[in-house]
Design an enzyme around this catalytic site. Structure first.
Site, mmCIF file in Angstrom:
data_model
loop_
_atom_site.group_PDB
_atom_site.id
_atom_site.type_symbol
_atom_site.label_atom_id
_atom_site.label_comp_id
_atom_site.label_asym_id
_atom_site.label_seq_id
_atom_site.Cartn_x
_atom_site.Cartn_y
_atom_site.Cartn_z
ATOM 1 N N ARG A 1 0.909 -1.253 0.008
ATOM 2 C CA ARG A 1 0.099 -0.032 -0.091
ATOM 3 C C ARG A 1 0.856 1.222 -0.020
ATOM 4 O O ARG A 1 1.940 1.314 0.868
ATOM 5 C CB ARG A 1 -0.820 -0.100 1.323
ATOM 6 C CG ARG A 1 -1.955 -0.855 1.381
ATOM 7 C CD ARG A 1 -3.099 -0.665 0.267
ATOM 8 N NE ARG A 1 -4.239 -1.427 0.231
ATOM 9 C CZ ARG A 1 -4.549 -2.424 -0.696
ATOM 10 N NH1 ARG A 1 -3.512 -2.691 -1.628
ATOM 11 N NH2 ARG A 1 -5.381 -3.134 -0.575
ATOM 12 N N HIS B 1 -0.781 -0.187 -9.897
ATOM 13 C CA HIS B 1 -1.724 -1.327 -9.037
ATOM 14 C C HIS B 1 -1.863 -2.299 -9.734
ATOM 15 O O HIS B 1 -3.129 -2.889 -9.827
ATOM 16 C CB HIS B 1 -2.641 -0.367 -8.191
ATOM 17 C CG HIS B 1 -2.980 -0.987 -6.900
ATOM 18 N ND1 HIS B 1 -3.309 -0.287 -5.910
ATOM 19 C CD2 HIS B 1 -2.736 -2.243 -6.525
ATOM 20 C CE1 HIS B 1 -3.711 -1.180 -5.050
ATOM 21 N NE2 HIS B 1 -3.382 -2.313 -5.234
ATOM 22 N N GLU C 1 -3.302 7.381 -4.396
ATOM 23 C CA GLU C 1 -3.683 6.716 -5.527
ATOM 24 C C GLU C 1 -4.853 7.466 -6.098
ATOM 25 O O GLU C 1 -5.735 7.534 -5.534
ATOM 26 C CB GLU C 1 -3.725 5.247 -5.092
ATOM 27 C CG GLU C 1 -3.003 4.308 -6.282
ATOM 28 C CD GLU C 1 -3.215 2.981 -5.821
ATOM 29 O OE1 GLU C 1 -2.100 2.738 -4.935
ATOM 30 O OE2 GLU C 1 -3.821 2.405 -6.067
HETATM 31 C C1 GLV Z 1 -4.953 -5.308 -4.125
HETATM 32 O O1 GLV Z 1 -4.329 -4.426 -3.672
HETATM 33 C C2 GLV Z 1 -5.703 -6.090 -3.015
HETATM 34 O O2 GLV Z 1 -5.684 -5.852 -1.768
HETATM 35 O O3 GLV Z 1 -6.233 -7.071 -3.329
#
Ligand code: GLV
Length: 360
Positions: free
Chosen positions: A260, A307, A289
């Site tokens: 994250r 991501h 983000e």
């Molecule tokens: C993606 O970031 C997830 O948490 O699945």
């Protein structure tokens, strides 16, 4: 119209129950939801558009269950929008976009999709690690720009990941030793690396893992050639990697973050990369983000992807199916297989919500 509460041993169905799916998810998940006769309401079918807040609240107000993605902030206002909401199924392993504490207080089960994305995300960690060390995006851009006129012995020199000619084993530091951190450690064996790991809540896991050595965070940062971040995002882990910790890393070291964005102080990271406190960074996630900190994208010693940690076709299909399965359990008042707040099932608030379902 509400669903029916499943009796013991009865196949579940939810005629007319409404599942609000915030944005388009893979068809595998939508098919599963529709196969039980309920109504799927899609908030947004354009993959590149987000769902605005008013539409999210409106959707929740009219639904029995919410199927959300990490792009939606499911906070108190959203959770309180519908006193009859039976659950939130997040299609992600992370659930820091949901106020789980409030959901529990209100009697709303929250579920996620762990497990299936572990290997896919570990693969991306390694793809980024290798890409930043060996300057793959820069090399690709160099060639595409028509600059490859002649091979040169000093062109696009990177860093070794495995032992180089000096035979020194590189040190991989893994911060957060859950499923993904462990999958990253397994892959390190192929590069003959020395692996250090830090996870204050799970020292036992580190000690039990063959070939991995426990290290305090500061020591790990000082010794590692590559630092990969895999801890859970909580208020306590915000800016875990701040200016002081970036300054502890070696000037030849690389940082990889697929967890994250808020784990890293991104403004400090930009300074670290500009001023050479570290050699490079490869990021899949960002503090705010989809905004990327000013200056980051201009730096040549970064690899930046949007991501895509769990983004393989197979994995995203499975995640959608797991989220759908969780949603189908929420809608009939049954325990969801992947519930992140199972204590909710002991609350009066939850009992109050499911009491409104008609018995089948
Ligand atoms: C993606 O970031 C997830 O948490 O699945």
């Amino acid at each position: 119209m509400r669903g029916k509460r499943a009796g013991r041993g009865q196949p579940y169905s939810y005629p007319m129950a409404k599942i609000f799916v915030t944005r388009r998810i893979p068809d595998a998940g939508l098919r599963l939801l529709r196969s039980r006769g309920g109504q799927v309401v899609l908030g947004q079918s354009d993959d590149e558009a987000g769902l605005d807040r008013a539409a999210l609240i409106r959707g929740v107000r009219e639904a029995d269950v919410l199927l959300s993605l990490i792009t939606e902030q499911v906070d108190r206002e959203v959770l309180e929008a519908n006193a009859a909401l039976l659950g939130v199924a997040n299609q992600a392993v992370g659930f820091n976009n949901i106020d789980v504490e409030t959901a529990t207080e209100l009697g709303i089960p929250v579920s996620n999709t762990p497990g299936v994305l572990t290997e896919t995300t570990a693969d991306l960690t390694w793809a980024l690690l290798l890409a930043v060390a060996r300057r793959i995006p820069e090399s690709d851009a160099y060639l595409r720009a028509g600059r490859f006129k002649i091979w040169s012995p000093t062109m696009l020199l990177g860093a070794d990941v495995g032992p180089g000619p000096d035979e020194r084993r590189k040190v991989l530091g893994i911060v957060g030793f859950g499923r993904i951190g462990q999958a990253v450690a397994r892959r390190a064996a192929g590069f003959d690396m020395r692996v250090l790991a830090h996870d204050p809540a799970h020292r036992d896991r580190v000690d039990a893992f063959p070939g991995v050595q426990w290290a305090e965070l500061e020591t790990l940062l000082e010794l590692s050639d590559f630092v990969c971040l895999h801890p859970r995002m909580t208020p306590a882990s915000r800016h875990l990697i701040d200016e002081a910790r970036l300054r502890r890393m070696k000037p030849t070291a690389f940082l990889v973050n697929v967890a994250r964005g808020e784990l890293v102080d991104e403004a400090a990271l930009v300074r670290a990369l500009r001023e050479g406190w570290i050699a490079g960074a490869a990021l899949d996630v960002y503090e705010d983000e989809p905004r990327v900190a000013e200056g980051l994208a201009e730096l040549p010693n970064t690899v930046l992807v949007p991501h895509i940690g769990s983004a393989s076709g197979e994995t995203r299909d499975r995640m959608a199916e797991i989220a759908a399965t969780n949603a189908l359990h929420h809608v009939i008042g049954q325990r969801a297989p992947q519930c992140v707040n199972p204590e909710v099932y002991e609350t009066e608030a939850w009992r109050g919500r499911v009491a409104r379902l008609e018995p089948s």
